[in-house]
Design an enzyme around this catalytic site. Structure first.
Site, PDB file in Angstrom:
ATOM      1  N   SER A   1      34.036  43.842  49.871  1.00 50.68           N
ATOM      2  CA  SER A   1      34.675  43.617  48.440  1.00 50.68           C
ATOM      3  C   SER A   1      35.637  42.579  48.435  1.00 50.68           C
ATOM      4  CB  SER A   1      35.608  44.999  48.375  1.00 50.68           C
ATOM      5  OG  SER A   1      36.776  44.566  49.206  1.00 50.68           O
ATOM      6  N   LYS A   2      36.126  42.331  47.212  1.00 52.50           N
ATOM      7  CA  LYS A   2      36.884  40.950  46.935  1.00 52.50           C
ATOM      8  C   LYS A   2      38.079  40.850  47.927  1.00 52.50           C
ATOM      9  CE  LYS A   2      38.658  38.618  42.977  1.00 52.50           C
ATOM     10  NZ  LYS A   2      38.363  38.384  41.802  1.00 52.50           N
ATOM     11  N   ARG A   3      38.422  42.002  48.373  1.00 50.18           N
ATOM     12  CA  ARG A   3      39.578  41.966  49.335  1.00 50.18           C
ATOM     13  C   ARG A   3      39.216  41.263  50.761  1.00 50.18           C
ATOM     14  NH1 ARG A   3      40.544  46.343  52.726  1.00 50.18           N
ATOM     15  NH2 ARG A   3      39.004  47.314  51.796  1.00 50.18           N
TER      16      ARG A   3
ATOM     17  N   GLY B   1      37.119  38.601  50.670  1.00 43.01           N
ATOM     18  CA  GLY B   1      36.810  37.505  50.288  1.00 43.01           C
ATOM     19  C   GLY B   1      35.292  37.646  49.757  1.00 43.01           C
TER      20      GLY B   1
END
Ligand code: GLU
Length: 497
Positions: free
Chosen positions: A257-259, A261
């Site tokens: 996920s965005k977390r 990267g």
């Protein structure tokens, strides 16, 4: 006899709903590499039939991302090709034509039941302890003929088979067998009531029409693959080779996920990751050449890529590892190439002109060897090089005066260094080093104290390339000005103390 692989036709078929993320790029990369490896074609097809999910600008974004990363397509938007148009929204009559064929064969049927009616019927069935509806052909209370006569909207559904088996022959997982009697899948919509096809219909028709030989897509499609296979079977078409590529996880084992990267490719490129490092790193998530070779050029990857070595288990994306790859590529890059890659970052930071002059580029080329070893991102270039171009405007006296050193001693060091370095007739590393070591000894100070004070005076910072090479790169005149400025900056503090 030739042992060259048969040219493959692969495709990237994104829906224009968002950015190309680093995690999703890997499947595209595998498709692209396979086409290149076999001397075949890589197609770009825009699956834009779901008008509700359409995001303006997304298509331009994903095209720009593919171009920036260097995965050029042979057929598709902008370049055209024998199967144009490559936007599904412009191919509606093709799907209609194929839909009619299935209807004529009796494997697809018109269903006039509305969504809310399906919900109602299902609710009643659940209350009676019955399974939900699978077929929508003949339902109590729904008079298809009357609705057809009244011109009501309908959907075209595929009649799923209820006996026998549906077999997904996946190249990397082997056969996956589904029992049709227990599939439990409602007859899927092929054409929606607005005349637009569903993903299943449009993608299968297009993969067939466009002669796609290998379909690489995320493994989240495995569960609905019986629909896709039954569409192929209903038409009597030969299926492509299926490769369901496993998902990518973050380094904590959770879905990427965005977390972790998992942001857009353009963000990675803007941050100064090199396309070749991204490609090299991504290909190794879930694929390997020989379990030990890591660094491979794109040409080598094209030569070595083998679909059958894609692992069916989930791969892990680790931004730190990518950063490491980027550093390896940056260190190996020829200086004249690196200058060109770095220049836009320096221009953006205002360190060199927007359209750099020959002299500016030559200066950057001269300085690069000093920092190339430690560079991990192109975007770090401005902060590692700016002090060569811009004199320190002020000094942090807390760092100009090293620990266990008096301000007066630093002034003495700066003045002595100014005098001794000013005498030098040859400005090179050996001479500056000899002078400064002698001076340290003469003043009875420690190398650490003297060199740190000089480094801060010359660069305005505590971390820089080696002191002597830095001074040489700055030049004699500029070094002397900076030493004298630093001494001046310190003098008032002497008065106060
Ligand atoms: N349009 C589909 C998506 O973006 C493509 C899936 C496929 O590769 O078949 O998810």
């Amino acid at each position: 006899m030739t042992d060259l692989p048969t040219p493959a036709r692969t495709r990237f078929a994104p829906s224009p709903t968002g950015f190309v993320h680093i995690g999703s790029l890997r499947t595209v990369l595998f498709s692209w590499l396979w086409a290149r490896h076999t001397g075949g074609q890589f197609l770009l097809r825009i699956e834009d039939t779901d008008r509700k999910r359409y995001v303006p600008g997304a298509e331009e974004q994903l095209i720009a991302s593919l171009q920036a990363i260097g995965m050029q397509w042979d057929e598709g938007p902008l370049v055209g090709g024998p199967h144009a148009p490559y936007h599904q929204s412009q191919r509606l009559e093709i799907y209609q034509r194929y839909a009619a064929e299935l209807e004529a064969k009796g494997v697809a049927y018109r269903s006039y039941i509305r969504g809310d009616e399906i919900e109602q019927l299902n609710q009643e069935r659940v209350e009676r302890g019955e399974p939900k509806l699978l077929s929508f052909r003949d339902l109590p209370g729904i008079d298809n003929a009357a609705r057809a006569a009244a011109g009501e909207p309908y959907t075209l559904r595929l009649a799923m088979r209820t006996s026998g088996q549906t077999v997904l022959n996946d190249l990397i997982r082997g056969p996956i067998v589904f029992e049709n009697a227990t599939l439990g899948m409602p007859d899927p919509v092929l054409i929606k009531s607005d005349g637009f096809p569903t993903y299943a219909m449009a993608a299968m028709v297009d993969d067939h029409e466009m002669a796609i030989t290998h379909v690489l897509r995320g493994d989240e499609w495995i569960s609905t693959s019986p629909i896709h296979i039954q569409i192929y079977e209903a038409f009597g078409w030969q299926q492509p080779v299926w490769i369901h590529v496993p998902i990518v996880l973050g380094n904590d084992g959770k879905r990427l996920s965005k977390r972790h990267g998992d942001t857009s490719i353009t963000e990675y490129l803007d941050a100064g990751f090199l396309p070749e490092a991204i490609i090299n790193y991504l290909v190794l998530i879930g694929w390997s050449y020989d379990d030990k070779t890591e660094i491979m050029t794109i040409q080598e990857l094209i030569e070595r890529f083998d679909l059958t070595r894609i692992r069916p288990s989930a791969g892990v994306f680790d931004r730190e590892k990518l950063l490491h790859f980027n550093g390896v590529y940056l260190r190996a890059m020829a200086p004249e190439v690196l200058v060109q890659r770095i220049a836009p970052y320096l221009s953006r930071a205002g360190i060199i002109s927007a359209a750099p002059t020959e002299a500016e580029l030559a200066r950057v080329a001269q300085l690069l060897p000093l920092v190339q070893e430690r560079l991990k991102l192109l975007s770090e270039a401005p902060e590692t090089l700016d002090f060569f171009f811009v004199r320190p405007q002020s000094y942090d006296l807390g760092v100009l005066v090293p620990k266990k050193t008096e301000p007066a001693q630093v002034v003495q060091v700066l003045q002595a260094a100014h005098a001794a370095l000013g005498q030098l007739t040859s400005w090179d590393e050996a001479s500056t080093e000899a002078v400064l070591r002698q001076l340290t000894e003469d003043l009875g100070l420690k190398v650490g104290q003297v060199f740190m004070a000089l480094r801060v005076a010359a660069t305005g910072r505590t971390v820089s390339p080696g002191l002597f090479e830095t001074l040489v790169a700055l030049g004699q005149a500029e070094t002397l000005v900076r030493l004298s400025n630093a001494a001046t900056a310190l003098s008032p503090s002497l008065v106060v103390s």
